[in-house]
Design a protein around this motif. Sequence first.
Motif, PDB file in Angstrom:
ATOM      1  N   SER A 193       0.709  -1.304  -0.176  1.00 10.54           N
ATOM      2  CA  SER A 193      -0.014  -0.110  -0.174  1.00 10.54           C
ATOM      3  C   SER A 193       1.077   1.051   0.210  1.00 10.54           C
ATOM      4  CB  SER A 193      -0.541  -0.293   1.007  1.00 10.54           C
ATOM      5  OG  SER A 193      -0.446  -0.364   3.100  1.00 10.54           O
ATOM      6  N   VAL A 194       1.775   1.237   0.804  1.00  7.62           N
ATOM      7  CA  VAL A 194       3.249   2.790   0.210  1.00  7.62           C
ATOM      8  C   VAL A 194       4.355   2.019   0.369  1.00  7.62           C
ATOM      9  CG1 VAL A 194       1.466   3.357   2.968  1.00  7.62           C
ATOM     10  CG2 VAL A 194       3.485   2.384   3.198  1.00  7.62           C
ATOM     11  N   ALA A 195       4.295   0.917   0.021  1.00  9.26           N
ATOM     12  CA  ALA A 195       6.033   0.826  -0.310  1.00  9.26           C
ATOM     13  C   ALA A 195       6.723   0.865  -2.099  1.00  9.26           C
ATOM     14  CB  ALA A 195       6.724  -0.874  -0.648  1.00  9.26           C
ATOM     15  N   HIS A 196       5.347   1.579  -2.440  1.00  6.99           N
ATOM     16  CA  HIS A 196       5.936   1.835  -4.062  1.00  6.99           C
ATOM     17  C   HIS A 196       5.825   3.227  -4.163  1.00  6.99           C
ATOM     18  CE1 HIS A 196       1.809   4.443  -3.841  1.00  6.99           C
ATOM     19  NE2 HIS A 196       1.366   3.534  -3.127  1.00  6.99           N
ATOM     20  N   GLY A 197       5.514   4.046  -3.224  1.00  8.46           N
ATOM     21  CA  GLY A 197       6.511   5.271  -3.032  1.00  8.46           C
ATOM     22  C   GLY A 197       8.068   5.587  -2.673  1.00  8.46           C
ATOM     23  N   PHE A 198       8.349   4.453  -2.422  1.00  9.86           N
ATOM     24  CA  PHE A 198       9.945   4.330  -2.060  1.00  9.86           C
ATOM     25  C   PHE A 198      10.780   3.853  -2.518  1.00  9.86           C
ATOM     26  CE2 PHE A 198       7.598   4.905   1.957  1.00  9.86           C
ATOM     27  CZ  PHE A 198       7.809   5.391   2.691  1.00  9.86           C
ATOM     28  N   GLU A 199      12.075   3.991  -2.616  1.00  9.98           N
ATOM     29  CA  GLU A 199      13.164   2.997  -3.376  1.00  9.98           C
ATOM     30  C   GLU A 199      14.111   2.339  -2.107  1.00  9.98           C
ATOM     31  OE1 GLU A 199      15.054   4.654  -6.761  1.00  9.98           O
ATOM     32  OE2 GLU A 199      14.606   6.714  -5.838  1.00  9.98           O
ATOM     33  N   ARG A 200      13.863   0.813  -2.296  1.00 14.31           N
ATOM     34  CA  ARG A 200      14.860  -0.036  -1.694  1.00 14.31           C
ATOM     35  C   ARG A 200      15.913   0.279  -2.264  1.00 14.31           C
ATOM     36  NH1 ARG A 200      14.921  -2.081   3.298  1.00 14.31           N
ATOM     37  NH2 ARG A 200      15.645  -3.998   3.296  1.00 14.31           N
ATOM     38  N   LEU A 201      16.933   0.919  -1.011  1.00 15.99           N
ATOM     39  CA  LEU A 201      18.776   0.943  -0.871  1.00 15.99           C
ATOM     40  C   LEU A 201      19.624   1.296  -0.197  1.00 15.99           C
ATOM     41  CD1 LEU A 201      18.111   5.061  -3.078  1.00 15.99           C
ATOM     42  CD2 LEU A 201      18.196   3.244  -4.325  1.00 15.99           C
ATOM     43  N   GLY A 202      21.174   1.171  -0.546  1.00 12.70           N
ATOM     44  CA  GLY A 202      21.810   1.240  -0.186  1.00 12.70           C
ATOM     45  C   GLY A 202      22.164   2.547   0.867  1.00 12.70           C
ATOM     46  N   TYR A 203      22.030   2.240   2.136  1.00 12.59           N
ATOM     47  CA  TYR A 203      22.482   4.145   2.968  1.00 12.59           C
ATOM     48  C   TYR A 203      23.642   4.081   3.985  1.00 12.59           C
ATOM     49  CZ  TYR A 203      21.610   7.040   6.824  1.00 12.59           C
ATOM     50  OH  TYR A 203      21.546   7.946   7.787  1.00 12.59           O
ATOM     51  N   ILE A 204      23.876   4.405   3.284  1.00 12.04           N
ATOM     52  CA  ILE A 204      25.156   4.895   4.583  1.00 12.04           C
ATOM     53  C   ILE A 204      25.515   6.289   5.045  1.00 12.04           C
ATOM     54  CG2 ILE A 204      28.197   4.742   4.546  1.00 12.04           C
ATOM     55  CD1 ILE A 204      28.288   3.757   1.999  1.00 12.04           C
ATOM     56  N   GLU A 205      26.206   5.783   6.769  1.00 14.22           N
ATOM     57  CA  GLU A 205      26.122   7.501   7.419  1.00 14.22           C
ATOM     58  C   GLU A 205      27.327   7.501   8.446  1.00 14.22           C
ATOM     59  OE1 GLU A 205      22.958   9.684  11.061  1.00 14.22           O
ATOM     60  OE2 GLU A 205      23.417   7.385  10.364  1.00 14.22           O
TER      61      GLU A 205
ATOM     62  N   GLU B 284      35.112   3.754   9.855  1.00 12.85           N
ATOM     63  CA  GLU B 284      34.560   3.595   9.786  1.00 12.85           C
ATOM     64  C   GLU B 284      32.954   4.588   9.935  1.00 12.85           C
ATOM     65  OE1 GLU B 284      34.161   0.569  12.985  1.00 12.85           O
ATOM     66  OE2 GLU B 284      35.321  -1.344  11.919  1.00 12.85           O
ATOM     67  N   PRO B 285      31.729   4.022   9.150  1.00 17.70           N
ATOM     68  CA  PRO B 285      30.545   4.541   9.186  1.00 17.70           C
ATOM     69  C   PRO B 285      29.656   4.078  10.572  1.00 17.70           C
ATOM     70  CG  PRO B 285      30.512   2.582   7.914  1.00 17.70           C
ATOM     71  CD  PRO B 285      31.719   2.895   8.174  1.00 17.70           C
ATOM     72  N   ALA B 286      29.039   5.323  10.470  1.00 18.12           N
ATOM     73  CA  ALA B 286      28.167   4.849  12.174  1.00 18.12           C
ATOM     74  C   ALA B 286      26.753   3.991  11.075  1.00 18.12           C
ATOM     75  CB  ALA B 286      27.339   6.140  12.056  1.00 18.12           C
ATOM     76  N   THR B 287      26.338   3.868  10.352  1.00 18.82           N
ATOM     77  CA  THR B 287      25.060   2.548   9.973  1.00 18.82           C
ATOM     78  C   THR B 287      25.454   2.733   8.305  1.00 18.82           C
ATOM     79  OG1 THR B 287      24.170   4.064  11.347  1.00 18.82           O
ATOM     80  CG2 THR B 287      22.940   2.829   9.471  1.00 18.82           C
ATOM     81  N   VAL B 288      25.522   0.824   8.120  1.00 17.48           N
ATOM     82  CA  VAL B 288      25.573   0.817   6.669  1.00 17.48           C
ATOM     83  C   VAL B 288      24.477  -0.361   6.792  1.00 17.48           C
ATOM     84  CG1 VAL B 288      27.092  -0.711   5.267  1.00 17.48           C
ATOM     85  CG2 VAL B 288      28.163   0.700   6.535  1.00 17.48           C
ATOM     86  N   LYS B 289      24.045  -0.041   5.832  1.00 13.57           N
ATOM     87  CA  LYS B 289      22.517  -1.180   5.690  1.00 13.57           C
ATOM     88  C   LYS B 289      21.815  -0.996   4.467  1.00 13.57           C
ATOM     89  CE  LYS B 289      18.737   2.662   8.328  1.00 13.57           C
ATOM     90  NZ  LYS B 289      17.734   2.466   9.510  1.00 13.57           N
ATOM     91  N   LEU B 290      20.508  -1.891   3.942  1.00  9.31           N
ATOM     92  CA  LEU B 290      19.752  -1.250   3.185  1.00  9.31           C
ATOM     93  C   LEU B 290      18.451  -0.975   3.571  1.00  9.31           C
ATOM     94  CD1 LEU B 290      19.177  -4.832   1.540  1.00  9.31           C
ATOM     95  CD2 LEU B 290      20.468  -2.838   0.368  1.00  9.31           C
ATOM     96  N   ALA B 291      18.107   0.821   2.840  1.00  9.06           N
ATOM     97  CA  ALA B 291      16.919   1.689   3.399  1.00  9.06           C
ATOM     98  C   ALA B 291      15.629   1.576   2.831  1.00  9.06           C
ATOM     99  CB  ALA B 291      17.403   2.827   4.351  1.00  9.06           C
ATOM    100  N   TRP B 292      14.713   2.310   2.916  1.00 11.59           N
ATOM    101  CA  TRP B 292      13.569   2.630   2.302  1.00 11.59           C
ATOM    102  C   TRP B 292      13.569   4.061   1.613  1.00 11.59           C
ATOM    103  CZ3 TRP B 292      10.208  -1.300   0.033  1.00 11.59           C
ATOM    104  CH2 TRP B 292      10.996  -2.238   0.662  1.00 11.59           C
ATOM    105  N   LYS B 293      14.225   5.236   0.724  1.00 13.97           N
ATOM    106  CA  LYS B 293      14.170   5.950   0.586  1.00 13.97           C
ATOM    107  C   LYS B 293      13.308   6.540   0.073  1.00 13.97           C
ATOM    108  CE  LYS B 293      16.863   9.618  -1.497  1.00 13.97           C
ATOM    109  NZ  LYS B 293      18.045  10.015  -2.294  1.00 13.97           N
ATOM    110  N   PRO B 294      12.499   7.751   0.052  1.00 13.51           N
ATOM    111  CA  PRO B 294      10.610   8.530  -0.170  1.00 13.51           C
ATOM    112  C   PRO B 294      11.207   8.694  -1.020  1.00 13.51           C
ATOM    113  CG  PRO B 294      11.207   8.738   1.581  1.00 13.51           C
ATOM    114  CD  PRO B 294      12.683   8.407   1.467  1.00 13.51           C
ATOM    115  N   ASN B 295      10.291   8.653  -2.289  1.00 13.76           N
ATOM    116  CA  ASN B 295      10.563   9.601  -3.887  1.00 13.76           C
ATOM    117  C   ASN B 295       9.970  10.981  -3.085  1.00 13.76           C
ATOM    118  OD1 ASN B 295      11.347   6.748  -5.282  1.00 13.76           O
ATOM    119  ND2 ASN B 295       8.784   6.272  -5.456  1.00 13.76           N
ATOM    120  N   LEU B 296       8.692  10.682  -2.255  1.00  9.20           N
ATOM    121  CA  LEU B 296       8.183  11.893  -2.153  1.00  9.20           C
ATOM    122  C   LEU B 296       7.796  12.555  -0.662  1.00  9.20           C
ATOM    123  CD1 LEU B 296       5.639  12.725  -4.433  1.00  9.20           C
ATOM    124  CD2 LEU B 296       7.356  13.696  -4.436  1.00  9.20           C
TER     125      LEU B 296
END
Length: 248
Positions: free
Chosen positions: A128-140, A192-204
């Motif tokens: 219902s909402v996943a279509h508004g996100f992209e599954r991407l790699g996230y590094i902080e 070393e990064p604080a975070t490395v993970k797969l995350a959901w990035k919103p398109n809007l």
Amino acid sequence: MAGHSKFKNIMHRKGAQDKKRSNLFSKLSREITVAAKMGTPDVDMNPRLRLAVNTAKGQSMPKDNIQRAIDKATAGDDENYEEVRYEGYGPGGSAIIVETLTDNRNRTATAVRTAFAKNGGNLGTAGSVAHGFERLGYIEYRAEAGGEDTVLEAAMEAGAEDIQSSEDGHEIWTSGDELHEVATALEKVLGEPATVKLAWKPNLTVDLDAKDAAVLLRLIDTLDDDDDVQNVSGNYEISDEVMGQLDD
């Protein structure tokens, strides 16, 4: 980057809640064990396990805890967890994705549904909402890792797709398939990064006022407190001004 991203809000609150650290370590341990069970306990040969271990290191999880979680996977314990994703709507038209690892679907579904219902939200159906996100790699990286120009140059050289810097730190996005390679290249330059993970990035994203933001953060806290919930992602933005009102 204008305002506060969902990650900054969550990190800000987690940093102020040391009492939740043991709960966080428990969730990280569960992910490490599941990853090791699904593949091999060798970090170099198991991308999911490598990601889980890197995430745990980013949260300062002790090496002994990490090794115990890996050893648990090879000890033949009876715990069997499955991944279940829930999607719903929070206050102010925000979209929320909840990722869980559970050994009891009914328990988890009830807890997640109740959390939404009691905190201004509604649990939706799968997709219902996943279509508004992209599954991407996230590094902080935290701010002390380097200035904006330094991090930008390193991230571009490493092959990152998007870089957002603020006084709080640096958020780097890449494709999921290239997350490990980009993270490895960045670590050689920035540490070393604080975070490395797969995350959901919103398109809007949607901007929330103080009233909706307060309710939303309560929803996220409730979900975070649940042992079965591994990650909570959303498409909301909370401005510095609104965050200031909430902190008062």
